[in-house]
Scaffold this motif. Structure first.
Motif, mmCIF file in Angstrom:
data_model
loop_
_atom_site.group_PDB
_atom_site.id
_atom_site.type_symbol
_atom_site.label_atom_id
_atom_site.label_comp_id
_atom_site.label_asym_id
_atom_site.label_seq_id
_atom_site.Cartn_x
_atom_site.Cartn_y
_atom_site.Cartn_z
ATOM 1 N N LEU A 1 -24.649 -93.233 -40.114
ATOM 2 C CA LEU A 1 -25.655 -93.227 -41.296
ATOM 3 C C LEU A 1 -25.932 -91.636 -41.422
ATOM 4 O O LEU A 1 -26.216 -90.891 -40.134
ATOM 5 C CB LEU A 1 -26.758 -93.910 -41.291
ATOM 6 N N PHE A 2 -25.998 -90.950 -42.615
ATOM 7 C CA PHE A 2 -26.423 -89.283 -42.603
ATOM 8 C C PHE A 2 -28.110 -89.270 -42.875
ATOM 9 O O PHE A 2 -28.439 -88.307 -42.583
ATOM 10 C CB PHE A 2 -25.712 -88.695 -43.723
ATOM 11 N N THR A 3 -28.716 -90.389 -43.107
ATOM 12 C CA THR A 3 -30.105 -90.276 -43.507
ATOM 13 C C THR A 3 -31.133 -90.719 -42.261
ATOM 14 O O THR A 3 -32.320 -90.532 -42.684
ATOM 15 C CB THR A 3 -30.506 -90.869 -45.013
ATOM 16 N N VAL A 4 -30.594 -91.171 -41.429
ATOM 17 C CA VAL A 4 -31.464 -91.780 -40.309
ATOM 18 C C VAL A 4 -31.143 -91.250 -39.086
ATOM 19 O O VAL A 4 -29.762 -90.992 -38.725
ATOM 20 C CB VAL A 4 -31.655 -93.187 -40.471
ATOM 21 N N LYS A 5 -31.786 -91.040 -38.007
ATOM 22 C CA LYS A 5 -31.147 -91.126 -36.575
ATOM 23 C C LYS A 5 -31.663 -92.298 -35.969
ATOM 24 O O LYS A 5 -32.826 -93.024 -36.280
ATOM 25 C CB LYS A 5 -32.032 -90.079 -35.791
ATOM 26 N N LYS B 1 -35.391 -93.412 -37.352
ATOM 27 C CA LYS B 1 -36.232 -92.326 -38.073
ATOM 28 C C LYS B 1 -35.569 -91.674 -39.210
ATOM 29 O O LYS B 1 -34.252 -91.401 -39.267
ATOM 30 C CB LYS B 1 -36.602 -91.241 -37.052
ATOM 31 N N ALA B 2 -36.290 -91.292 -40.239
ATOM 32 C CA ALA B 2 -35.788 -90.933 -41.422
ATOM 33 C C ALA B 2 -35.238 -89.502 -41.010
ATOM 34 O O ALA B 2 -36.011 -88.687 -40.225
ATOM 35 C CB ALA B 2 -36.659 -90.774 -42.551
ATOM 36 N N GLU B 3 -34.333 -88.834 -41.266
ATOM 37 C CA GLU B 3 -33.768 -87.476 -41.069
ATOM 38 C C GLU B 3 -33.950 -86.614 -42.310
ATOM 39 O O GLU B 3 -33.984 -86.835 -43.448
ATOM 40 C CB GLU B 3 -32.077 -87.624 -40.913
ATOM 41 N N GLY B 4 -34.543 -85.458 -41.718
ATOM 42 C CA GLY B 4 -34.882 -84.577 -42.721
ATOM 43 C C GLY B 4 -36.116 -84.556 -43.858
ATOM 44 O O GLY B 4 -36.189 -83.832 -44.564
ATOM 45 N N ILE B 5 -37.159 -85.548 -43.512
ATOM 46 C CA ILE B 5 -38.430 -85.780 -44.421
ATOM 47 C C ILE B 5 -39.369 -85.326 -43.706
ATOM 48 O O ILE B 5 -39.851 -85.454 -42.443
ATOM 49 C CB ILE B 5 -38.467 -87.248 -44.517
#
Length: 62
Positions: A14-18, A38-42
């Motif tokens: 997935l690209f939007t979470v770690k 965790k959300a990525e880039g927010i």
């Protein structure tokens, strides 16, 4: 992927979470194992979901 202290990151595709496998001390020092996503880039505060799946449950994919 950068790591969170006390955790091991793993790939989800997935690209939007770690995602991380985490272990922390519970009652009497017994290990509690969890999955942290965790959300990525927010930036800024986000809502949180805590799910207790008990002994017979298991986890799926984030």
């Amino acid at each position: 992927m950068t790591s969170t202290p006390g955790s091991n990151p793993y790939e989800t595709g997935l690209f939007t979470v770690k995602a991380f496998d985490v272990v922390f001390a519970g009652f009497g020092g017994h290990p509690i194992k969890a999955e942290l996503v965790k959300a990525e880039g927010i930036d800024g505060p986000l809502p949180c979901v805590v799910e207790y799946i008990s002994y017979s449950g298991g986890r799926s994919y984030p």
